[in-house]
Enzyme design. Structure first.
Site, mmCIF file in Angstrom:
data_model
loop_
_atom_site.group_PDB
_atom_site.id
_atom_site.type_symbol
_atom_site.label_atom_id
_atom_site.label_comp_id
_atom_site.label_asym_id
_atom_site.label_seq_id
_atom_site.Cartn_x
_atom_site.Cartn_y
_atom_site.Cartn_z
ATOM 1 N N TYR A 15 0.822 -1.223 0.000
ATOM 2 C CA TYR A 15 0.000 0.000 0.000
ATOM 3 C C TYR A 15 0.853 1.270 0.000
ATOM 4 C CZ TYR A 15 -3.785 -3.214 0.711
ATOM 5 O OH TYR A 15 -4.684 -4.238 0.527
ATOM 6 N N GLY A 16 1.802 1.360 0.951
ATOM 7 C CA GLY A 16 2.622 2.563 1.031
ATOM 8 C C GLY A 16 3.409 2.788 -0.249
ATOM 9 N N ASN A 113 -4.689 -10.597 1.343
ATOM 10 C CA ASN A 113 -5.586 -10.228 2.441
ATOM 11 C C ASN A 113 -7.063 -10.383 2.073
ATOM 12 O OD1 ASN A 113 -6.461 -7.763 1.263
ATOM 13 N ND2 ASN A 113 -4.756 -6.649 2.156
ATOM 14 N N GLY A 114 -7.901 -10.186 3.089
ATOM 15 C CA GLY A 114 -9.340 -10.342 2.910
ATOM 16 C C GLY A 114 -10.011 -9.110 2.337
ATOM 17 N N MET A 116 -10.725 -6.367 3.658
ATOM 18 C CA MET A 116 -11.592 -5.591 4.563
ATOM 19 C C MET A 116 -11.008 -4.197 4.735
ATOM 20 S SD MET A 116 -12.724 -8.374 7.385
ATOM 21 C CE MET A 116 -11.342 -9.463 7.150
ATOM 22 N N VAL A 244 15.965 -5.840 -1.699
ATOM 23 C CA VAL A 244 16.936 -4.828 -1.279
ATOM 24 C C VAL A 244 17.705 -5.335 -0.056
ATOM 25 C CG1 VAL A 244 17.195 -2.507 -0.307
ATOM 26 C CG2 VAL A 244 15.634 -2.909 -2.242
ATOM 27 N N GLU A 353 -14.262 -9.566 13.493
ATOM 28 C CA GLU A 353 -14.781 -9.914 12.173
ATOM 29 C C GLU A 353 -15.448 -11.277 12.260
ATOM 30 O OE1 GLU A 353 -14.424 -7.533 10.367
ATOM 31 O OE2 GLU A 353 -12.462 -6.594 10.620
ATOM 32 N N HIS A 438 -1.484 -8.355 10.987
ATOM 33 C CA HIS A 438 -1.487 -6.893 10.951
ATOM 34 C C HIS A 438 -0.266 -6.293 11.643
ATOM 35 C CE1 HIS A 438 -6.226 -7.020 10.827
ATOM 36 N NE2 HIS A 438 -5.675 -7.468 9.716
ATOM 37 N N GLY A 466 3.340 0.663 6.758
ATOM 38 C CA GLY A 466 2.782 0.352 8.065
ATOM 39 C C GLY A 466 3.765 0.498 9.215
ATOM 40 N N ASN A 476 -8.963 -3.059 10.957
ATOM 41 C CA ASN A 476 -8.033 -3.560 9.944
ATOM 42 C C ASN A 476 -7.220 -2.386 9.384
ATOM 43 O OD1 ASN A 476 -10.844 -4.526 10.021
ATOM 44 N ND2 ASN A 476 -9.976 -6.309 9.058
ATOM 45 N N PHE A 478 -5.229 -1.499 6.447
ATOM 46 C CA PHE A 478 -4.664 -0.987 5.191
ATOM 47 C C PHE A 478 -5.261 0.332 4.716
ATOM 48 C CE2 PHE A 478 -7.462 -4.147 2.728
ATOM 49 C CZ PHE A 478 -8.186 -3.206 2.016
HETATM 50 P P1 FDA Z 1 2.990 -4.667 2.507
HETATM 51 O O1 FDA Z 1 3.339 -5.771 3.427
HETATM 52 O O2 FDA Z 1 1.650 -4.648 1.880
HETATM 53 O O3 FDA Z 1 4.056 -4.532 1.351
HETATM 54 C C1 FDA Z 1 5.437 -4.643 1.563
HETATM 55 C C2 FDA Z 1 6.080 -5.256 0.334
HETATM 56 O O4 FDA Z 1 7.503 -5.116 0.426
HETATM 57 C C3 FDA Z 1 5.812 -6.751 0.194
HETATM 58 O O5 FDA Z 1 5.334 -7.015 -1.106
HETATM 59 C C4 FDA Z 1 7.179 -7.390 0.434
HETATM 60 O O6 FDA Z 1 7.371 -8.596 -0.301
HETATM 61 C C5 FDA Z 1 8.129 -6.304 -0.004
HETATM 62 N N1 FDA Z 1 9.448 -6.363 0.639
HETATM 63 C C6 FDA Z 1 9.733 -6.596 1.942
HETATM 64 N N2 FDA Z 1 11.056 -6.528 2.163
HETATM 65 C C7 FDA Z 1 11.625 -6.243 0.974
HETATM 66 C C8 FDA Z 1 12.979 -6.049 0.555
HETATM 67 N N3 FDA Z 1 14.013 -6.119 1.425
HETATM 68 N N4 FDA Z 1 13.217 -5.786 -0.766
HETATM 69 C C9 FDA Z 1 12.183 -5.716 -1.657
HETATM 70 N N5 FDA Z 1 10.891 -5.891 -1.305
HETATM 71 C C10 FDA Z 1 10.621 -6.145 -0.009
HETATM 72 N N6 FDA Z 1 -5.568 -5.552 6.331
HETATM 73 C C11 FDA Z 1 -6.773 -4.960 6.190
HETATM 74 O O7 FDA Z 1 -6.883 -3.735 6.327
HETATM 75 N N7 FDA Z 1 -7.868 -5.716 5.871
HETATM 76 C C12 FDA Z 1 -7.801 -7.075 5.723
HETATM 77 O O8 FDA Z 1 -8.802 -7.724 5.402
HETATM 78 C C13 FDA Z 1 -6.552 -7.698 5.917
HETATM 79 N N8 FDA Z 1 -6.420 -9.060 5.853
HETATM 80 C C14 FDA Z 1 -5.171 -9.641 5.888
HETATM 81 C C15 FDA Z 1 -5.026 -11.006 5.670
HETATM 82 C C16 FDA Z 1 -3.759 -11.569 5.608
HETATM 83 C C17 FDA Z 1 -3.607 -13.043 5.402
HETATM 84 C C18 FDA Z 1 -2.608 -10.754 5.748
HETATM 85 C C19 FDA Z 1 -1.217 -11.320 5.670
HETATM 86 C C20 FDA Z 1 -2.750 -9.398 5.968
HETATM 87 C C21 FDA Z 1 -4.029 -8.837 6.046
HETATM 88 N N9 FDA Z 1 -4.186 -7.469 6.248
HETATM 89 C C22 FDA Z 1 -5.435 -6.899 6.164
HETATM 90 C C23 FDA Z 1 -3.030 -6.596 6.528
HETATM 91 C C24 FDA Z 1 -2.597 -5.762 5.322
HETATM 92 O O9 FDA Z 1 -2.472 -6.572 4.183
HETATM 93 C C25 FDA Z 1 -1.277 -5.064 5.666
HETATM 94 O O10 FDA Z 1 -1.492 -4.231 6.781
HETATM 95 C C26 FDA Z 1 -0.741 -4.225 4.517
HETATM 96 O O11 FDA Z 1 -0.509 -5.013 3.378
HETATM 97 C C27 FDA Z 1 0.549 -3.526 4.913
HETATM 98 O O12 FDA Z 1 0.863 -2.592 3.899
HETATM 99 P P2 FDA Z 1 2.342 -2.037 3.740
HETATM 100 O O13 FDA Z 1 2.327 -1.068 2.630
HETATM 101 O O14 FDA Z 1 2.831 -1.592 5.070
HETATM 102 O O15 FDA Z 1 3.249 -3.308 3.372
#
Ligand code: FDA
Length: 497
Positions: A15-16, A113-114, A116, A244, A353, A438, A466, A476, A478
């Protein structure tokens, strides 16, 4: 390519990262994104990009030889199975006291993710991001994020008659009988598509148990929203299977970024070096924290402040099931996308949920993922002997989450004359308290960074994921991650470029 120079480099495509890439590109900046996971744009041998929760194969997990399903037992029987080691989509990353689930691939967590998509209540926002003006968030950035993500809510009329939401209607009835408010939970799943799945006129995804390992249809992941718009600008390129390893100061105020190219077995096939004017850490709470903690401790970025690695939390996640009476079946067909929750934030600091158990058979179980106000915070630190970053979360720190979740489910069980299921997480284990979906924090806004995510000791380095949020969003996360990224990138574009 090795030796290239880019104006803006984004680490991670969740997301970020997706917000940063789109807004920088719209401002005329060329952006390169590096993602350690796969692109997830090519079908596998079965003609599908993603595999199903009922038949996890090599695509399911990030570099594991055995699945690690969040709900890993049923009637006390273990469900996990052996799989070939592969750069699969879901990482079950194990730290000392907790398993942290994360998405791996272009789209980050949006792939698994779901969907939500919940905005915190305005009265809770001060606890979520104390240094941010709620007015600008609720008037500008939350609406902007919700619109760009494609957030919508189930049609209440369709909901009442849909077989695939019987489990949610049972959850609602039990909540209301105990005097607990039921709320619809918005989602980025295409609700009209789901109605067509139910009518038999579209290929099933949510109604075929797809979740966790990707949805082949229906869900609007970042690939369909922010990242599609970013690519359409013509200014954004993405390298998948590029991880990275280091970001170091270079001459002229620039940064040298060292990148490992991976094969699908996780091996490093090439090490490349890129020079960037600006670097955005968007590797997720865990990924960004691990990089920053390591780079500070090993003397690569020694001036990062002592807040780096701190204030990490798990959003109070805890799961449980309840055993229903035989006259309360929850349905053999359950949509994998939840659409409702039980709101006890006001008196119990818990938001549950009503979650599916999409096994394809009647389970007579109600299943819930609770988000609670767990106050515990952990810290990442560098272990020089092991050569890795560790997290000091303690297993016992989930007790406040369990107590808060019990403010809902003890009450419902007492009213209904029912009990907890004790067969979903191992024999006689009621609470799924070993994990989080999360992860939040580790490079918190206005502590590790300035008020907009700048790592001020190093001009041109930013955190935009995050990691900025101190451990809890009350719901949740995101939508809040996306809205905060929208706020910060707008400021950064206006003042730093
Ligand atoms: P995010 O984790 O999305 O992205 C980071 C990316 O950086 C990843 O693709 C990773 O592979 C990459 N990366 C990491 N280290 C790296 C490196 N050294 N070099 C290159 N790339 C690298 N939230 C919500 O609001 N509603 C929901 O329904 C759900 N449900 C849910 C289910 C499941 C199974 C999970 C695992 C998570 C959720 N979430 C959720 C949480 C939500 O998905 C989560 O909070 C966000 O994806 C976080 O967004 P970010 O941008 O912080 O990082």
């Amino acid at each position: 390519a090795d030796g290239a120079r880019v104006p803006a480099l984004v680490i991670g495509t969740g997301y970020g990262g997706a917000v940063a890439a789109l807004r920088l590109a719209e401002a005329g900046v060329d952006v390169h994104m590096l993602e350690m996971g796969m692109a997830w744009d090519v079908p596998g041998p079965d003609g599908k990009v993603f595999c199903n929760t009922r038949e996890p194969d090599h695509r399911s997990y990030w570099l594991r030889t055995r699945t690690k399903a969040p709900v890993n037992y049923f009637i006390g029987l273990p469900l996990d199975r052996d799989i070939p080691r592969y750069t699969g989509i879901l990482d079950a990353e194990e730290f000392g006291g907790i398993t942290v689930y994360q998405g791996r691939g272009v789209g980050g967590g949006s792939l698994v993710n779901g969907g939500m998509a919940v905005t915190p209540r305005r009265e809770d926002f001060g606890a979520v991001l104390p240094s941010v003006n709620p007015g600008e968030m609720y008037d500008v950035y939350y609406p902007r994020a919700n619109a760009a993500l494609g957030v919508g809510t189930v049609d209440p009329d369709w909901f009442e008659s849909a077989a695939c939401y019987q489990y949610t209607r049972v959850g609602r009835r039990h909540a209301r009988r105990s005097g607990l408010p039921f709320v619809f939970v918005p989602d980025v799943y295409d609700w009209e598509y789901m109605e067509r799945e139910a009518a038999g006129t579209a290929t099933k995804s949510a109604l075929a148990g797809e979740i966790l390992y990707g949805n082949n249809h229906g869900k609007k992941s970042l690939q369909q929203t922010y990242l599609a718009r970013a690519r359409a600008t013509g200014r954004v390129t993405v390298s998948a299977l590029h991880r990275v390893a280091s970001v170091a100061p270079a001459s002229g105020g620039r940064y040298t970024v060292v990148v490992e190219q991976l094969d699908t077995g996780g091996g490093v096939t090439a090490v490349k070096s890129v020079t960037a004017d600006r670097v955005f850490f968007a590797a997720g709470s865990v990924g960004t924290s691990k990089l920053l903690v390591k780079l500070k401790a090993t003397g690569v970025l020694p001036l990062l402040n002592d807040e780096v690695g701190r204030d990490w939390g798990e959003n109070g996640n805890v799961m449980c099931g309840r055993a229903n009476h035989l006259w309360d079946p929850t349905g053999a067909l359950q949509s994998a996308i939840p659409c409702g929750g039980i709101d006890n934030r006001a008196s119990g600091r818990a938001f549950a949920e009503v979650a599916p158990l999409p096994t394809g058979i009647e389970t007579f179980a109600s299943f819930y993922l609770s988000i609670t106000g767990n106050p515990h915070r952990a810290r990442f630190s560098w272990n020089p002997v092991a050569g890795r970053v560790e997290l000091d979360w303690q297993t016992a720190w989930k007790q406040p989450s369990i107590d808060m979740a019990r403010s809902i489910f003890d009450r419902i069980n007492a009213k209904e004359g029912t009990v907890y299921r004790s067969d979903l997480f191992g024999a006689y284990k009621i609470w799924g308290d070993h994990l989080t979906y999360h992860p939040l924090g580790g490079a918190v806004l206005n502590r590790a960074t300035d008020g907009h995510g700048r790592l001020t000791a190093y001009p041109g380095l930013y955190v935009i994921d995050g990691a900025l949020i101190p451990g809890n969003t009350t719901v949740n996360p995101f939508v809040t991650i996306t809205a905060l990224a929208e706020r910060n990138i707008e400021k950064i574009i206006a003042t730093d470029l």
